[in-house]
Each structure stands twice: as structure tokens, then as C-alpha cells.
Design an enzyme around this catalytic site. Structure first.
Site, PDB file in Angstrom:
ATOM      1  N   GLU A 164      56.654  50.164  39.025  1.00  0.00           N
ATOM      2  CA  GLU A 164      55.909  49.278  39.057  1.00  0.00           C
ATOM      3  C   GLU A 164      55.618  48.707  37.589  1.00  0.00           C
ATOM      4  O   GLU A 164      54.614  48.261  37.079  1.00  0.00           O
ATOM      5  CB  GLU A 164      54.724  48.908  39.735  1.00  0.00           C
ATOM      6  CG  GLU A 164      54.652  49.128  41.287  1.00  0.00           C
ATOM      7  CD  GLU A 164      53.372  49.216  41.856  1.00  0.00           C
ATOM      8  OE1 GLU A 164      52.008  48.996  41.135  1.00  0.00           O
ATOM      9  OE2 GLU A 164      53.061  49.643  43.089  1.00  0.00           O
ATOM     10  N   GLU A 271      58.481  52.209  50.687  1.00  0.00           N
ATOM     11  CA  GLU A 271      57.147  52.283  51.379  1.00  0.00           C
ATOM     12  C   GLU A 271      56.901  51.148  52.328  1.00  0.00           C
ATOM     13  O   GLU A 271      56.239  50.260  52.135  1.00  0.00           O
ATOM     14  CB  GLU A 271      56.355  51.956  50.080  1.00  0.00           C
ATOM     15  CG  GLU A 271      56.733  52.754  48.943  1.00  0.00           C
ATOM     16  CD  GLU A 271      55.416  52.458  47.955  1.00  0.00           C
ATOM     17  OE1 GLU A 271      54.329  51.866  47.809  1.00  0.00           O
ATOM     18  OE2 GLU A 271      55.856  53.216  46.572  1.00  0.00           O
TER      19      GLU A 271
END
Ligand code: XIL
Length: 378
Positions: A164, A271
């Protein structure tokens, strides 16, 4: 198979397991073992799940072993939990999950070596409490990555090295995290080099969310392209897949897979969950959005979720030459990280009682392709 027979099959599978308190292999009698997700998808990609130490025994562990051939630690390998003080590592939880994976013959993804979130405060401060220099921070990052990757070399086949770092705002490229403020983009490049030096065989991922947003996708693409050109050891891209009943659109998902694959890199969904609420990343509330305290999984939630699951798995199968793994973020609807935002969520394929939902049957009922495409073998 109708709902009644499916419940019977699943119950008989649960009964056929013998539970062992220690690390010994969970066995199931082959005669009445039902197929799990991993079996339906054995010619396609790995099927994984994010787990905690709580999941390693009893019915949770049986559900894992019957349906998945890969695991990720939901939190246990993150920098804060595993490295709480400069000279202190906390291995217990990560070891328990890694040992479980090894004993049960499951692959394991490592998550994650460098992230702005769940990073320990000590990492960025010296003994006087001042912010450390770039040299000191990179040295600490190196020590962390080398130690953690080395320890799990024999059990972890790939790592989310950096997580991220791309900003969500169109006008900003990198997230202005403390890592970035101290090191600029160098920490990203270095993290991959340190991980590669520690385990040259590990598959090294860049991992992010909102990867189907065209602007963010373009930035990730540019960053990864630059890394490849500079010879940085990056081997794959992880799409987190925190999606919802109204996101992502099919075309954007396909574009993301194709774009990253065009750099010569396999893609994994790392995820996956499909929130039953609309809205931003995984259905988190955006500012001003009304809280919904519904606690029952209603047909109004179920139907659009089935459609989304059908669509995304259809896309994954179509792109099986590029997609090497799908990992769900949590095991069944009793607990999901999306709870606790003022409302219960139901984003997974197994319900609060570990039973397969209709979406599960949608996902496994497909006509197999005759010849699975060749792709990089993990
Ligand atoms: C989440 C965990 O599921 C939670 O238990 C924890 O409190 C916060 O982190 N992106 C990631 C994951 O890369 O590590 C996050 O996991 C979910 C979003």
C-alpha cells in the site's frame, strides 16, 4: 446439489475429520471426503485463506484443511506484532501458523514486510525520541527483513514485500507515510533487494488495494514498470481484493489483471472478501454515510453478493494463465475484519456456522476448461 444435500455432505465431512491437539496431520477418511474449494480449482490456482492462531484447532482447522492449500497470517507476521521492540521479536503466533502450514502440507504466503500501518513506533525514533535518519531506518528495515525472511525460508513461498505505498488521491503518487517522508521511494526498492538477498527463491510481491481504480492502477503500473527496468527483484503483483457488492466492475478487474500481467508478472488476489454493503474499500463507511446495524444475512445481501462472486471467479478462471492464487481474507462469516465498523458484515463463502453459502456453490459449479493454460509454477 440442493441445499439439503449440501448440508449433509458438509456435516459428514466435518465428522470424518479426526482432530489432533498438537501439530500432527489432520486426517480425513478418503471414502466420504467431499471436495473443497482447492479441489475444484486444482487445475487453476492455489486457494488460500488468512488465519489467526485461533483457527488452528477443532472445526476451524478442519475447514481450512478441507478447502484451502495456502494460508496467510492475518496479522502475526506484520512488523508491529512480530518485531515489537528493536531487540525483541515475538515469534509465537507466526511460528504456530507456519508450523501448522508445514504439518498440513499447505503453502504459505508471507504478509507483510513493509507497511505504514501496524509498524512499531520504535522503528522511526532514536533513543532520544528524535526521528531517525534515512540511513538508520534503511538499516533497521534490512535487519527486520533479513531476520524474518530467513526464519520462514523453508515454509513461506512468497512475500508481500511492500504494502500500500501508492496514494488513493489522483494528484498524489506515493502515500506520504513516515517511510516515504524519511526515505523517499528508496525504501520500496531496498525492501525488495533485502528480501531477495535473504531468500533468492521467494516470490516477491507488491500488494495494494483499489487496484481496479484506473488512476491508482496506472500509478502502480508505472512504479512496477520502473522497478523492473531498474532490475529490482519484483516477481508478482497482489490485488488485495477487498471488494463489495458493487465493486469492481468486470472490465476494470480484467484490465488490472491484463495490465500487470503485461509486465510479465503473475497476479494473485491476496485478500479477497465481498462486502455485503456498497461503498469504499471493503464497504467501510465513508464520511457522512449512515451506519447500518443489521445483523442478519438477508436475501437482499445474498443475491448481489452471489452475482459478484460468480463474476469475479469467472474472470479469474478466464485469466488462469496469469492468476496463480486466490486468498480469502478470513475463514467464515462469524469473524471478518470488516466487522466492528458499526455493523456486522458477511463477506466470505462460508456462513457464521461454517456452512457453504449459495455463493460457494456458484463459485465451484463451473465447467472445467479442457486444457489448463501453462503458467509459472509456484
Ligand atoms: C487487517 C486485519 O485483518 C485486521 O485484523 C487488522 O486489525 C488490520 O489489518 N490490507 C492489508 C491487511 O494488507 O493486512 C489488513 O488486515 C486489511 C487491509
Amino acid at each position: 446439489m440442493n441445499k439439503f444435500t449440501s448440508i449433509l455432505v458438509i456435516s459428514s465431512v466435518a465428522l470424518s475429520f479426526t482432530y489432533c491437539s498438537s501439530g500432527s496431520k489432520i486426517s480425513k477418511s478418503s471414502s466420504n471426503a467431499a471436495k473443497g474449494l482447492k479441489d475444484y480449482y486444482k487445475d487453476y490456482f492455489l486457494m488460500g485463506v488468512a488465519i489467526t492462531p485461533r483457527n488452528l484447532k477443532g472445526e476451524d482447522s478442519a475447514l481450512i484443511v478441507n478447502n484451502f492449500n495456502s494460508v496467510t497470517a492475518e496479522n502475526a507476521m506484520k512488523m508491529g506484532p512480530i518485531h515489537p521492540k528493536e531487540n525483541e521479536y515475538f515469534w509465537k503466533d507466526a511460528d504456530a501458523i507456519a508450523d501448522f502450514a508445514k504439518n498440513q502440507g499447505l503453502k504459505m504466503r508471507g504478509h507483510t514486510l513493509c507497511w505504514h500501518s501496524q509498524a512499531p513506533a520504535w522503528m522511526f525514533k532514536d533513543e532520544k525520541g528524535d526521528t531517525v535518519s534515512k540511513e538508520v531506518l534503511l538499516q533497521r528495515l534490512k535487519e527486520h527483513i533479513t531476520t524474518v525472511v530467513n526464519r520462514y525460508k523453508d515454509r513461506v513461498y512468497g512475500w508481500d514485500v511492500v504494502n500500500e505505498v501508492i496514494d488513493d488521491r489522483d494528484s498524489v503518487f506515493y502515500r506520504p507515510s513516515i517511510w516515504y517522508k524519511i526515505c523517499g521511494e528508496d525504501f520500496i526498492m531496498k525492501a525488495f533487494e533485502y528480501a531477495h538477498a535473504a531468500d533468492p527463491k521467494a516470490i516477491l510481491f507488491y500488494n495494494d488495494y483499489n487496484t481496479e481504480n484506473p488512476k491508482k492502477r496506472e500509478k502502480i503500473y508505472q512504479m512496477v514498470k520502473k522497478m523492473k527496468e531498474k532490475g529490482i527483484p519484483i516477481h508478482a503483483v497482489g490485488l488485495q481484493g477487498h471488494w463489495s457488492i458493487n465493486n469492481p466492475p468486470r472490465e476494470e478487474l480484467e484490465k488490472s489483471i491484463n495490465m500487470f500481467a503485461s509486465l510479465g508478472l503473475p497476479v494473485q488476489v491476496t485478500e479477497l472478501d465481498v462486502s455485503v454493503y456498497g461503498g469504499r474499500q471493503g464497504g467501510q463507511l465513508s464520511q457522512g454515510q449512515r451506519r447500518d446495524t443489521t445483523t442478519v444475512f438477508t436475501p437482499e445481501m445474498e443475491e448481489p453478493q452471489r452475482e459478484k462472486y460468480k463474476m469475479i471467479f469467472d474472470v479469474f478462471r478466464q485469466h488462469r494463465d496469469k492468476v496463480t492464487g486466490i486468498t480469502f481474507w478470513n475463514l467464515y462469516d462469524r469473524y471478518t475484519w470488516l466487522d466492528g465498523r458499526g455493523r456486522k458484515n458477511f463477506p466470505l463463502l462460508f456462513d457464521i456456522n461454517r456452512q457453504p453459502k449459495k455463493a460457494y456453490w456458484d463459485v465451484v459449479n463451473f465447467t472445467p476448461e479442457k486444457a489448463p493454460a501453462n503458467k509459472q509454477v509456484l
